[in-house]
Design an enzyme around this catalytic site. Structure first.
Site, PDB file in Angstrom:
ATOM      1  N   GLU A  35       0.848  -1.207   0.108  1.00  0.00           N
ATOM      2  CA  GLU A  35      -0.099   0.033   0.296  1.00  0.00           C
ATOM      3  C   GLU A  35       0.872   1.300   0.094  1.00  0.00           C
ATOM      4  O   GLU A  35       1.828   1.272   0.841  1.00  0.00           O
ATOM      5  CB  GLU A  35      -0.958  -0.128   1.228  1.00  0.00           C
ATOM      6  CG  GLU A  35      -1.558   1.108   1.542  1.00  0.00           C
ATOM      7  CD  GLU A  35      -2.380   1.960   0.318  1.00  0.00           C
ATOM      8  OE1 GLU A  35      -3.243   1.134  -0.429  1.00  0.00           O
ATOM      9  OE2 GLU A  35      -2.111   3.016   0.057  1.00  0.00           O
ATOM     10  N   PRO A  89     -23.200  10.472  -8.321  1.00  0.00           N
ATOM     11  CA  PRO A  89     -23.012  10.324  -6.972  1.00  0.00           C
ATOM     12  C   PRO A  89     -22.191  11.114  -5.808  1.00  0.00           C
ATOM     13  O   PRO A  89     -22.870  11.759  -4.687  1.00  0.00           O
ATOM     14  CB  PRO A  89     -22.726   8.862  -6.719  1.00  0.00           C
ATOM     15  CG  PRO A  89     -22.770   8.194  -8.031  1.00  0.00           C
ATOM     16  CD  PRO A  89     -22.506   9.467  -8.930  1.00  0.00           C
ATOM     17  N   ILE A  90     -21.076  11.534  -6.316  1.00  0.00           N
ATOM     18  CA  ILE A  90     -20.258  12.317  -5.479  1.00  0.00           C
ATOM     19  C   ILE A  90     -20.870  13.679  -5.307  1.00  0.00           C
ATOM     20  O   ILE A  90     -20.939  14.237  -4.203  1.00  0.00           O
ATOM     21  CB  ILE A  90     -18.686  12.293  -6.001  1.00  0.00           C
ATOM     22  CG1 ILE A  90     -18.205  10.838  -5.609  1.00  0.00           C
ATOM     23  CG2 ILE A  90     -18.099  13.322  -5.178  1.00  0.00           C
ATOM     24  CD1 ILE A  90     -16.491  10.731  -6.068  1.00  0.00           C
ATOM     25  N   GLY A  91     -21.020  14.434  -6.539  1.00  0.00           N
ATOM     26  CA  GLY A  91     -21.505  15.620  -6.487  1.00  0.00           C
ATOM     27  C   GLY A  91     -22.834  15.822  -5.587  1.00  0.00           C
ATOM     28  O   GLY A  91     -22.940  16.564  -4.992  1.00  0.00           O
ATOM     29  N   GLY A 130      -7.830   1.226   2.254  1.00  0.00           N
ATOM     30  CA  GLY A 130      -8.356   1.568   0.917  1.00  0.00           C
ATOM     31  C   GLY A 130      -9.273   2.937   0.761  1.00  0.00           C
ATOM     32  O   GLY A 130      -9.499   3.395   2.060  1.00  0.00           O
ATOM     33  N   THR A 131      -9.855   3.128  -0.191  1.00  0.00           N
ATOM     34  CA  THR A 131     -10.815   4.246  -0.486  1.00  0.00           C
ATOM     35  C   THR A 131     -11.951   4.355   0.458  1.00  0.00           C
ATOM     36  O   THR A 131     -12.237   5.165   1.349  1.00  0.00           O
ATOM     37  CB  THR A 131     -10.993   4.166  -1.808  1.00  0.00           C
ATOM     38  OG1 THR A 131      -9.871   4.278  -2.889  1.00  0.00           O
ATOM     39  CG2 THR A 131     -11.895   5.552  -2.160  1.00  0.00           C
ATOM     40  N   GLU A 151     -24.317  13.689  -3.382  1.00  0.00           N
ATOM     41  CA  GLU A 151     -24.302  13.597  -1.844  1.00  0.00           C
ATOM     42  C   GLU A 151     -23.246  14.635  -1.265  1.00  0.00           C
ATOM     43  O   GLU A 151     -24.018  15.079  -0.122  1.00  0.00           O
ATOM     44  CB  GLU A 151     -23.409  12.263  -1.964  1.00  0.00           C
ATOM     45  CG  GLU A 151     -24.219  11.020  -2.194  1.00  0.00           C
ATOM     46  CD  GLU A 151     -23.321   9.565  -2.083  1.00  0.00           C
ATOM     47  OE1 GLU A 151     -24.041   8.577  -2.489  1.00  0.00           O
ATOM     48  OE2 GLU A 151     -22.284   9.608  -1.288  1.00  0.00           O
ATOM     49  N   HIS A 170     -43.627  -4.268  10.957  1.00  0.00           N
ATOM     50  CA  HIS A 170     -44.232  -2.947  11.194  1.00  0.00           C
ATOM     51  C   HIS A 170     -44.166  -2.157  12.325  1.00  0.00           C
ATOM     52  O   HIS A 170     -44.234  -2.746  13.516  1.00  0.00           O
ATOM     53  CB  HIS A 170     -46.018  -3.140  10.943  1.00  0.00           C
ATOM     54  CG  HIS A 170     -46.836  -1.977  11.174  1.00  0.00           C
ATOM     55  ND1 HIS A 170     -47.073  -1.218   9.954  1.00  0.00           N
ATOM     56  CD2 HIS A 170     -47.479  -1.443  11.964  1.00  0.00           C
ATOM     57  CE1 HIS A 170     -47.701  -0.237  10.562  1.00  0.00           C
ATOM     58  NE2 HIS A 170     -48.065  -0.448  11.870  1.00  0.00           N
ATOM     59  N   GLU A 200     -24.576  20.435 -13.494  1.00  0.00           N
ATOM     60  CA  GLU A 200     -24.323  19.250 -14.128  1.00  0.00           C
ATOM     61  C   GLU A 200     -24.527  19.630 -15.884  1.00  0.00           C
ATOM     62  O   GLU A 200     -25.416  20.390 -16.253  1.00  0.00           O
ATOM     63  CB  GLU A 200     -25.544  18.296 -13.768  1.00  0.00           C
ATOM     64  CG  GLU A 200     -25.486  17.139 -14.717  1.00  0.00           C
ATOM     65  CD  GLU A 200     -24.469  16.230 -14.739  1.00  0.00           C
ATOM     66  OE1 GLU A 200     -24.022  15.837 -13.771  1.00  0.00           O
ATOM     67  OE2 GLU A 200     -24.105  15.786 -15.929  1.00  0.00           O
TER      68      GLU A 200
END
Ligand SMILES: Cc1cc2nc3c(=O)[nH]c(=O)nc-3n(C[C@H](O)[C@H](O)[C@H](O)COP(=O)(O)OP(=O)(O)OC[C@H]3O[C@@H](n4cnc5c(N)ncnc54)[C@H](O)[C@@H]3O)c2cc1C
Ligand SMILES: NC(=O)c1ccc[n+]([C@@H]2O[C@H](COP(=O)([O-])OP(=O)(O)OC[C@H]3O[C@@H](n4cnc5c(N)ncnc54)[C@H](O)[C@@H]3O)[C@@H](O)[C@H]2O)c1
Length: 462
Positions: A33, A182-184, A41-42, A186, A447, A202
């Protein structure tokens, strides 16, 4: 030259799981690593886990603000959230390192790995280098943020990626986000919830363009209700900055506009991390999009070398990397039958203030494929048998099921509602094991819960 049975390059989800499993099967493994800040990791350091910790804290903050009707300090809460984020990742990183270091069959080596031949790798850290060799090598180096060629973007100091954005200690007053993936989406959602003024830009004609139009529109509403101003179909022409601020210049509906902010978050995709690997030395081929080229068993063109996770150009999700691990382990210790071709009904989630979780075909895709379909759609607030959304004070969004009218199989679902990131796994399971829509709707569910609502929407399909 130190000899191993397996060298794993990169401490990602697939690689670390494989290193542990192969070592436990009695083999000698090297895990390389490049950064001591990236053990694990990420996902656990700068990806899924820390970002969802921030999303969670933002939602808790929003709920507290609503309930107390009090002025809760967003900036203070943001600082507390990032402190929590840091502590969480520190703990997880240490646990991940310990998991492999405590295994006597595994050697963790911190340094940058590059191929020197098809079976040999050189690891360098500072002035030191180490030569390793193995019959089996797994490349698991992940992906890196990729900047699009917008004039001024690359040079600007106030342009940040998702990694820097989650490490900010002070809440920015204003943030421009380029890219509504997804990144933008979130990050825009969570920063706006903490009180940052956020503009999301976008380039594609629509936000959430992989969803059906009705679902995408509902998702945009959810984003806006978090306080995000969002435009799709924009062209960003330039980025300029002075010492304190950065300005995005863009065209929106033919009009030239600007937005000045503390930072610009570039969220325009992540590309496979191959730059440092010296793949040529091993003769490993890459694709046109810069990924390590693999077949459906994740084998590269070089015998005994595999590529797993984001670096092989597949879908960039931790659970796909985990499945990549299973495919390679099956070749190393099992029958070697498992492949990417086995994947069916893989769900995904974008973590807005209610998650947008999807699996399978959209209505549009099903119609284009010539399917005879029934569609069940209901706004979350109208699902009478799902009081959960009202209990958690989030009766927003939409549920949608696409069902094959001939076979009664579920072709797809798009769930924009509280806890949809959990519920979608049940729907995916039903799709994988061919449980019909009628059977799924006739199940007994707890429920109050988020799951029970799906029965009503499926039953209303026509
Ligand atoms: C902000 C963000 C949020 C995300 N949210 C989610 C989510 O909610 N759900 C989800 O499923 N996915 C999410 N993802 C995607 C997910 O994190 C990745 O798909 C996943 O972590 C990929 O893991 P991997 O196995 O490819 O390797 P990684 O975990 O990326 O590991 C690769 C490792 O290799 C190391 N490395 C690279 N080059 C070298 C080299 N030459 N020598 C030695 N080491 C090297 C790197 O330092 C890194 O530690 C998110 C990603 C980001 C950036
Ligand atoms: N919840 C999750 O599962 C999750 C969360 C975060 C990231 N991820 C993974 O990380 C990967 C990377 O995420 P991402 O959001 O950076 O990438 P992405 O490729 O999904 O989205 C990038 C967006 O930027 C837009 N874009 C590109 N150029 C632009 C420009 N010049 N101006 C404006 N917009 C522009 C694209 O149209 C696209 O919508 C994803 O593929 C995803 O798999 C997953």
């Amino acid at each position: 030259m130190e000899k191993f049975d397996l060298i794993v390059i990169g401490f990602g989800k697939a690689g670390k799981t494989l290193a542990g499993a192969y070592a436990n099967a009695g083999h000698k493994v090297a895990m390389v690593e490049r950064s001591d800040q990236m053990y694990g990791g990420t996902c656990i350091n700068i990806g899924c886990v820390p970002t969802k910790a921030l999303v969670h804290r933002a939602e808790t903050f929003a709920a507290a603000s609503d309930n107390l009707s009090a002025e809760v300090d967003g900036a203070k809460q943001f600082a507390a959230a990032t402190t929590f984020r840091g502590k969480l990742t520190d703990k997880m990183r240490a646990a991940n390192l310990n998991m492999l270091e405590s295994n006597p069959q595994v050697t963790v080596i911190t340094g940058l790995a590059k191929f020197t031949g098809p079976k040999t790798v050189e690891v360098s850290a500072g002035n030191e280098t180490l030569e390793l060799s193995a019959e089996n090598i797994v490349i698991n180096t992940g992906a890196v943020s990729s900047l699009v060629p917008i004039p001024g973007l690359k040079e600007a100091k106030r342009v940040i990626t998702s990694t820097e954005a989650q490490m900010l200690e002070t809440r920015p007053a204003k943030l421009a986000v380029i890219g509504g993936g997804p990144i933008g989406a979130e990050f825009a959602s969570l920063f706006a919830t903490f009180g940052t003024e956020v503009l999301l830009l976008e380039a594609a004609p629509k936000l959430f363009g992989r969803s059906d139009d009705d679902v995408a529109e509902a998702a945009v509403e959810v984003l806006q209700s978090s306080g995000v101003k969002a435009f799709a179909g924009v062209k960003i022409t330039e980025v300029t900055e002075d010492d304190d601020q950065i300005t995005v210049h863009y065209e929106n509906d033919g009009q030239a506009e600007t937005f000045t902010a503390d930072y610009v978050l570039a969220a325009t995709g992540r590309r496979p991390a191959i730059d440092d690997l010296n793949l040529e030395a091993a003769g490993i081929e890459t694709t046109e999009r810069g990924a390590v080229k693999v077949d459906d068993h994740l084998r590269t063109n070089v015998d005994g070398v595999w590529a797993v996770g984001d670096v092989n150009g597949g879908p960039q999700f931790t659970y796909i990397s985990l499945d990549d691990f299973r495919i390679v382990l099956d070749q190393l210790t099992g029958e070697g039958q498992r492949s990417t071709a086995d994947r069916k009904a893989v769900p995904n989630t974008i973590y807005l203030s209610v998650p947008l979780a999807s699996v399978g075909m959209t209505e549009k895709e099903a119609r284009e494929a010539g399917k005879n379909i029934k569609v069940g759609t209901k706004p979350t607030a109208a699902v009478a048998t799902m009081p959960w959304a009202k209990i958690v004070q989030q009766p927003v969004g939409l549920l949608k099921f696409v069902i094959d009218a001939d076979s009664d199989q579920i072709l797809g679902a798009q769930l924009l509602m509280p806890n949809s990131h959990e519920v979608i796994n049940l729907v995916a399971l039903a799709m994988r094991y061919e449980i019909t829509a009628t059977q799924l709707a006739a199940e007994i569910y707890t429920h109050p819960s988020a799951t029970e609502g799906i029965a009503e929407v499926i039953s209303a399909a026509k």
